[in-house]
Design an enzyme around this catalytic site. Structure first.
Site, mmCIF file in Angstrom:
data_model
loop_
_atom_site.group_PDB
_atom_site.id
_atom_site.type_symbol
_atom_site.label_atom_id
_atom_site.label_comp_id
_atom_site.label_asym_id
_atom_site.label_seq_id
_atom_site.Cartn_x
_atom_site.Cartn_y
_atom_site.Cartn_z
ATOM 1 N N SER A 62 -10.057 -0.460 7.100
ATOM 2 C CA SER A 62 -9.392 -0.591 5.886
ATOM 3 C C SER A 62 -8.890 -1.810 5.439
ATOM 4 C CB SER A 62 -8.411 0.627 6.025
ATOM 5 O OG SER A 62 -9.105 1.898 6.172
ATOM 6 N N LYS B 80 0.808 -1.216 -0.057
ATOM 7 C CA LYS B 80 -0.069 -0.026 0.028
ATOM 8 C C LYS B 80 0.954 1.126 -0.088
ATOM 9 C CE LYS B 80 -3.746 2.015 2.804
ATOM 10 N NZ LYS B 80 -4.835 1.756 4.023
ATOM 11 N N SER C 114 -9.364 1.931 3.144
ATOM 12 C CA SER C 114 -8.417 2.769 2.067
ATOM 13 C C SER C 114 -7.574 1.805 1.414
ATOM 14 C CB SER C 114 -7.873 3.854 3.054
ATOM 15 O OG SER C 114 -6.923 3.014 4.085
#
Length: 430
Positions: free
Chosen positions: A168, A75, A144
């Site tokens: 997330s 990420k 996210s």
């Protein structure tokens, strides 16, 4: 591209078993991953940066350890010295950190090939990315950790690193039909991760299935997490109702399917009723997160306000009104709630709840509701999304297994029991 061609998660354990010991054999998984990126990412939009072919093959050839030669995507809120790190924001366009985040160092030490960076919402808040859901291109992959979940679901890499401050990891895993694991708070290091809320930020892991994600967790933590055999007769606590929001008909149906499968496999369930303090934690999470984000994103707000999305800018404006007294009171609530966890888990192996209120919302205008995740993040509990079920519209719906803090091995084993029970009952969608 048809979504049926996009959804193709690959088992990291299976890939490891067929990977050889020579540099050429270790490079095979990397070449497959690069080819997959080229084939699908124009439609998927999961990746923000990708390692060059020769560099990736050199990393695979030199790799040693439990993840030797296996591709992993990270990420883009984690610093990487060899790849750009934008934190999902134009403020950091072209930014190249001088050092890797600690979790990236751990990946490399375990032999993983850090193949690229995956899309994140802006600073891991809620403004959506343009990443699409591999199961249905018209739906959000969640957030996210949007790109991390989508990349694993599409078979770009067998493993991905994400994070969770509210929901997330578990929510995108549910939406994308893969396993997601949020470890106990503090088990994996967040140094070198762009901080949003230091009380909650947790490294999250994605893989095709529960045993795969347990393998990744063990490789990174050094703890005995690999699922060899699940508990023989686990007892799952199932909440009677939820103080934060009601699950949809799809989420209820998924829970009922999972419960029947657990009972058929020899496990059992017992009702659990949440007390008033569980409802109070929803507001406490919001207060703590707001107070801390106002500080962690203070530079960006003070110097680059115009470059922030309206959603994040307005959140930070509100966050600036939270005073230290409210913050201290919310933290005191959190401490008291953590002291009650033994009572909550008394007599059960783990809790079983929906992972999200429903299937992934249609469109890319929202990343979905983290209602079923926030409290467990605040409490620091290990959580696992168990994939395999579908809602009435054909999109994935996961169930969440939640354990006591630092009982990660038992939580993963219980989640694997649920996954196997559903597969044995023939309830897992293809």
């Amino acid at each position: 591209m048809n979504a049926d061609m996009l959804y193709r998660p690959v088992s990291g354990l299976a890939l490891r078993e067929r990977s050889g010991d020579t540099p050429e054999e270790r490079g095979g998984a990397v070449l497959e991953a690069l080819a997959r990126i080229e084939a699908v990412d124009a439609d998927l939009r999961a990746m923000t940066a990708v390692l060059g072919r020769e560099e990736a093959l050199a990393c695979a050839a030199a790799a040693r350890g439990p993840l030797a030669g296996l591709p992993v995507v990270v990420k883009d809120i984690f610093d990487t010295a060899d790849l750009p790190t934008r934190y999902g924001s134009p403020i950091y366009a072209g930014y190249r950190p001088a050092a890797d985040a600690v979790i990236v160092t751990l990946l490399r030490r375990a032999g993983a090939v850090v193949l690229g960076k995956a899309a994140t919402t802006e600073f891991a808040y809620m403004a959506p990315t343009d990443t699409r859901n591999p199961c249905d291109l018209a739906r959000t992959p969640g957030g996210s950790s949007s790109g991390s979940a989508a990349a694993v679901a599409a078979g770009i890499a067998p493993f991905a690193i994400g994070s969770q401050t509210g929901g997330s990891t578990i929510r995108p895993a549910s939406f994308c039909g893969i396993a997601g694991y949020k470890p106990t708070f503090g088990m994996l290091p967040t140094v070198g991760m762009k901080c949003f809320s230091w009380s909650f930020d947790t490294v999250g892991l994605f893989a095709a299935g529960v045993r795969d994600v347990a393998f990744l967790g063990q490789a990174l933590s050094g703890r005995e997490l690999l699922v060899a055999a699940g508990p023989q007769r686990p007892v799952f606590g199932v909440p009677v109702d939820y103080p934060w929001t009601a699950p949809s008909a799809n989420a209820v149906a998924a829970m009922n399917t999972a419960i029947r499968a657990v009972e058929q496999a020899g496990g059992s369930v017992r009702p659990v009723r949440f007390e008033a303090w569980m409802a109070e934690l929803v507001a406490a999470h919001g207060v703590i997160q707001s107070y801390e984000a106002w500080q962690t994103l203070g530079y960006e707000y003070d110097h680059h306000r115009a470059a922030l999305s309206a959603l994040l800018g307005e959140f930070l404006e509100r966050a600036g009104t939270v005073d230290v007294v409210a913050y201290s009171n919310a933290r005191a609530q959190m401490r008291r709630a953590k002291g009650r966890l033994d009572d909550l888990f008394d007599g059960v192996t783990a809790l079983l709840t929906p992972s999200a209120p429903d299937e992934a919302p249609e469109g890319l205008g929202t990343t979905g509701d983290p209602a079923f995740n926030r409290n467990w993040t605040l409490l620091g509990c290990p959580c696992v999304n168990v994939p395999g079920l579908r809602g009435s519209n054909g999109a994935p719906v996961g169930v969440q297994v939640i354990g006591r803090p630092w009982d990660d091995a038992q939580t993963l084993a219980a989640a694997a029991f649920v996954e196997q029970a559903m597969a044995s009952a023939g309830k897992v969608a293809p």
